[in-house]
Design a protein around this motif. Structure first.
Motif, PDB file in Angstrom:
ATOM      1  N   TYR A  33       0.815  -1.207   0.000  1.00 23.48           N
ATOM      2  CA  TYR A  33       0.000   0.000   0.000  1.00 23.48           C
ATOM      3  C   TYR A  33       0.856   1.267   0.000  1.00 23.48           C
ATOM      4  O   TYR A  33       1.900   1.332   0.654  1.00 23.48           O
ATOM      5  CB  TYR A  33      -0.922   0.042   1.220  1.00 23.48           C
ATOM      6  CG  TYR A  33      -2.104  -0.884   1.130  1.00 23.48           C
ATOM      7  CD1 TYR A  33      -3.082  -0.694   0.165  1.00 23.48           C
ATOM      8  CD2 TYR A  33      -2.251  -1.948   2.014  1.00 23.48           C
ATOM      9  CE1 TYR A  33      -4.171  -1.536   0.077  1.00 23.48           C
ATOM     10  CE2 TYR A  33      -3.333  -2.800   1.934  1.00 23.48           C
ATOM     11  CZ  TYR A  33      -4.295  -2.590   0.967  1.00 23.48           C
ATOM     12  OH  TYR A  33      -5.373  -3.430   0.883  1.00 23.48           O
ATOM     13  N   GLU A 128       1.299   0.006  -4.725  1.00 23.74           N
ATOM     14  CA  GLU A 128      -0.012  -0.132  -5.361  1.00 23.74           C
ATOM     15  C   GLU A 128      -0.203   0.931  -6.440  1.00 23.74           C
ATOM     16  O   GLU A 128      -1.011   0.770  -7.346  1.00 23.74           O
ATOM     17  CB  GLU A 128      -1.136  -0.015  -4.329  1.00 23.74           C
ATOM     18  CG  GLU A 128      -1.268   1.354  -3.689  1.00 23.74           C
ATOM     19  CD  GLU A 128      -2.521   1.478  -2.837  1.00 23.74           C
ATOM     20  OE1 GLU A 128      -3.607   1.123  -3.326  1.00 23.74           O
ATOM     21  OE2 GLU A 128      -2.403   1.943  -1.693  1.00 23.74           O
ATOM     22  N   ARG A 135      -4.401  -3.011 -10.953  1.00 23.32           N
ATOM     23  CA  ARG A 135      -5.826  -2.856 -10.687  1.00 23.32           C
ATOM     24  C   ARG A 135      -6.683  -3.682 -11.634  1.00 23.32           C
ATOM     25  O   ARG A 135      -7.884  -3.731 -11.504  1.00 23.32           O
ATOM     26  CB  ARG A 135      -6.207  -1.377 -10.814  1.00 23.32           C
ATOM     27  CG  ARG A 135      -5.698  -0.534  -9.672  1.00 23.32           C
ATOM     28  CD  ARG A 135      -6.154   0.900  -9.823  1.00 23.32           C
ATOM     29  NE  ARG A 135      -5.973   1.644  -8.605  1.00 23.32           N
ATOM     30  CZ  ARG A 135      -4.847   2.220  -8.236  1.00 23.32           C
ATOM     31  NH1 ARG A 135      -3.789   2.108  -8.996  1.00 23.32           N
ATOM     32  NH2 ARG A 135      -4.761   2.881  -7.112  1.00 23.32           N
ATOM     33  N   THR A 159     -11.578   0.064  -7.442  1.00 20.39           N
ATOM     34  CA  THR A 159     -11.262   1.397  -7.947  1.00 20.39           C
ATOM     35  C   THR A 159     -12.523   2.155  -8.337  1.00 20.39           C
ATOM     36  O   THR A 159     -12.682   3.337  -8.031  1.00 20.39           O
ATOM     37  CB  THR A 159     -10.328   1.297  -9.167  1.00 20.39           C
ATOM     38  OG1 THR A 159      -9.164   0.578  -8.799  1.00 20.39           O
ATOM     39  CG2 THR A 159      -9.915   2.678  -9.651  1.00 20.39           C
ATOM     40  N   GLU A 162     -14.465   3.111  -5.190  1.00 21.04           N
ATOM     41  CA  GLU A 162     -13.813   4.238  -4.515  1.00 21.04           C
ATOM     42  C   GLU A 162     -14.148   5.547  -5.228  1.00 21.04           C
ATOM     43  O   GLU A 162     -14.490   6.547  -4.584  1.00 21.04           O
ATOM     44  CB  GLU A 162     -12.302   4.029  -4.491  1.00 21.04           C
ATOM     45  CG  GLU A 162     -11.535   5.175  -3.847  1.00 21.04           C
ATOM     46  CD  GLU A 162     -10.029   5.012  -3.977  1.00 21.04           C
ATOM     47  OE1 GLU A 162      -9.307   5.916  -3.506  1.00 21.04           O
ATOM     48  OE2 GLU A 162      -9.579   4.004  -4.556  1.00 21.04           O
ATOM     49  N   MET A 194     -13.811  -3.485   1.070  1.00 23.60           N
ATOM     50  CA  MET A 194     -12.609  -2.896   0.481  1.00 23.60           C
ATOM     51  C   MET A 194     -11.354  -3.302   1.249  1.00 23.60           C
ATOM     52  O   MET A 194     -11.416  -3.578   2.447  1.00 23.60           O
ATOM     53  CB  MET A 194     -12.709  -1.363   0.485  1.00 23.60           C
ATOM     54  CG  MET A 194     -13.654  -0.784  -0.542  1.00 23.60           C
ATOM     55  SD  MET A 194     -13.695   1.026  -0.408  1.00 23.60           S
ATOM     56  CE  MET A 194     -14.534   1.431  -1.950  1.00 23.60           C
ATOM     57  N   THR A 198      -7.658   1.218   1.055  1.00 25.72           N
ATOM     58  CA  THR A 198      -8.658   1.918   0.253  1.00 25.72           C
ATOM     59  C   THR A 198      -9.789   2.426   1.141  1.00 25.72           C
ATOM     60  O   THR A 198     -10.272   3.555   0.973  1.00 25.72           O
ATOM     61  CB  THR A 198      -9.227   0.984  -0.827  1.00 25.72           C
ATOM     62  OG1 THR A 198      -8.159   0.410  -1.571  1.00 25.72           O
ATOM     63  CG2 THR A 198     -10.149   1.748  -1.784  1.00 25.72           C
ATOM     64  N   ARG A 199     -10.223   1.585   2.091  1.00 21.82           N
ATOM     65  CA  ARG A 199     -11.294   1.981   3.006  1.00 21.82           C
ATOM     66  C   ARG A 199     -10.906   3.228   3.796  1.00 21.82           C
ATOM     67  O   ARG A 199     -11.694   4.176   3.917  1.00 21.82           O
ATOM     68  CB  ARG A 199     -11.617   0.830   3.953  1.00 21.82           C
ATOM     69  CG  ARG A 199     -12.739   1.146   4.941  1.00 21.82           C
ATOM     70  CD  ARG A 199     -13.261  -0.101   5.623  1.00 21.82           C
ATOM     71  NE  ARG A 199     -12.223  -0.819   6.331  1.00 21.82           N
ATOM     72  CZ  ARG A 199     -11.770  -2.025   5.991  1.00 21.82           C
ATOM     73  NH1 ARG A 199     -12.254  -2.635   4.929  1.00 21.82           N
ATOM     74  NH2 ARG A 199     -10.831  -2.623   6.696  1.00 21.82           N
ATOM     75  N   GLU A 201      -8.708   5.435   2.943  1.00 26.01           N
ATOM     76  CA  GLU A 201      -8.598   6.556   1.989  1.00 26.01           C
ATOM     77  C   GLU A 201      -9.957   7.226   1.804  1.00 26.01           C
ATOM     78  O   GLU A 201     -10.066   8.458   1.799  1.00 26.01           O
ATOM     79  CB  GLU A 201      -8.083   6.029   0.649  1.00 26.01           C
ATOM     80  CG  GLU A 201      -7.980   7.073  -0.451  1.00 26.01           C
ATOM     81  CD  GLU A 201      -6.774   7.975  -0.311  1.00 26.01           C
ATOM     82  OE1 GLU A 201      -6.809   9.073  -0.878  1.00 26.01           O
ATOM     83  OE2 GLU A 201      -5.814   7.574   0.365  1.00 26.01           O
TER      84      GLU A 201
END
Length: 227
Positions: A33, A128, A135, A159, A162, A194, A198-199, A201
């Motif tokens: 990440y 990432e 992705r 993606t 998000e 997620m 990502t969560r 973010e």
């Protein structure tokens, strides 16, 4: 644990980062990440020189970044440099109404590569943000061999989810609207599916939107007592 994974785990431990939850595999390639690398950079006091813009187009940016990490003794500074590239619809995909930030993406990729070089993870693991090809595949988090888990959704799907949530957050015109959106059962279901990075973010994005809308509200000054 395979040899390469043990090398990655041993290096991450030096910087107080766990192996599980920070790294996953995409078709055999280990991916880490971006936020994990940012934490490591802060922990090791890595400093970046002002970036050099090599190519500047509407849909493309190429940036040179140099990073410096202090050594154990004074004067033992390590220096590494790398280049970050972002070209829309080639190695940088933009979904739906999501805006394209080619300069920011190129800088993130370059900085991530420099951090990986400085902490000696370059060649063992990729960021990432390294390329959008990651992705387009099904990433599987690396965990203990005997640990059961449900595989996360494909990265393309994550993606798009998000981007959709961030768009809805941008469209929310009040503090209550943002709060209602984030507490909505469907939103919670999407967030829980997620990857952790990502969560967080998306949640940070929502917090930033709340602050922009005036949260928390300013406290009213206390009235003086009547004489």
């Amino acid at each position: 644990m395979r040899t390469a994974d043990k090398q990655i785990a041993d290096i991450l431990v030096r910087y107080g980062e766990p192996f599980a939850g920070n790294v996953w595999r995409v078709q055999g390639t280990a991916v880490i990440y971006h936020k994990t690398l940012e934490r490591i950079a802060a922990h090791t006091r890595i400093r970046f020189d002002p970036p050099t813009l090599i190519r500047s187009e509407r849909d493309e940016a190429v940036i040179l970044v140099t990073g410096r990490m202090p050594g154990e003794k004074a004067g033992e500074e390590r220096i590494e440099w790398s280049i970050g590239e972002a070209l829309v619809n080639v190695n940088y995909r933009v979904s739906g109404r999501q805006a394209a930030y080619v300069y920011a993406m190129a800088e993130k990729r370059a900085k991530d590569r420099v951090i990986l070089k400085l902490i000696e993870l370059h060649g063992l693991v990729y960021s990432e943000e390294e390329a959008d090809e990651f992705r387009q595949n099904h990433g599987v988090p690396i965990r203990a061999v005997d640990e059961d888990y449900d595989a996360p959704p494909a990265f393309d799907e994550v993606t798009e989810q998000e981007a959709d949530l961030k768009r809805l957050i941008d469209e929310a015109g009040s503090i209550n609207a943002v709060t209602d959106l984030m507490l909505d059962e469907r939103t919670q279901t999407i967030l829980n599916a997620m990857p952790n990075g990502t969560r967080e973010e998306v949640r940070d994005y929502a917090k930033a939107r709340l602050r922009a809308l005036g949260w928390p509200p300013a406290k009213k000054p206390a009235r003086g007592r009547a004489a």
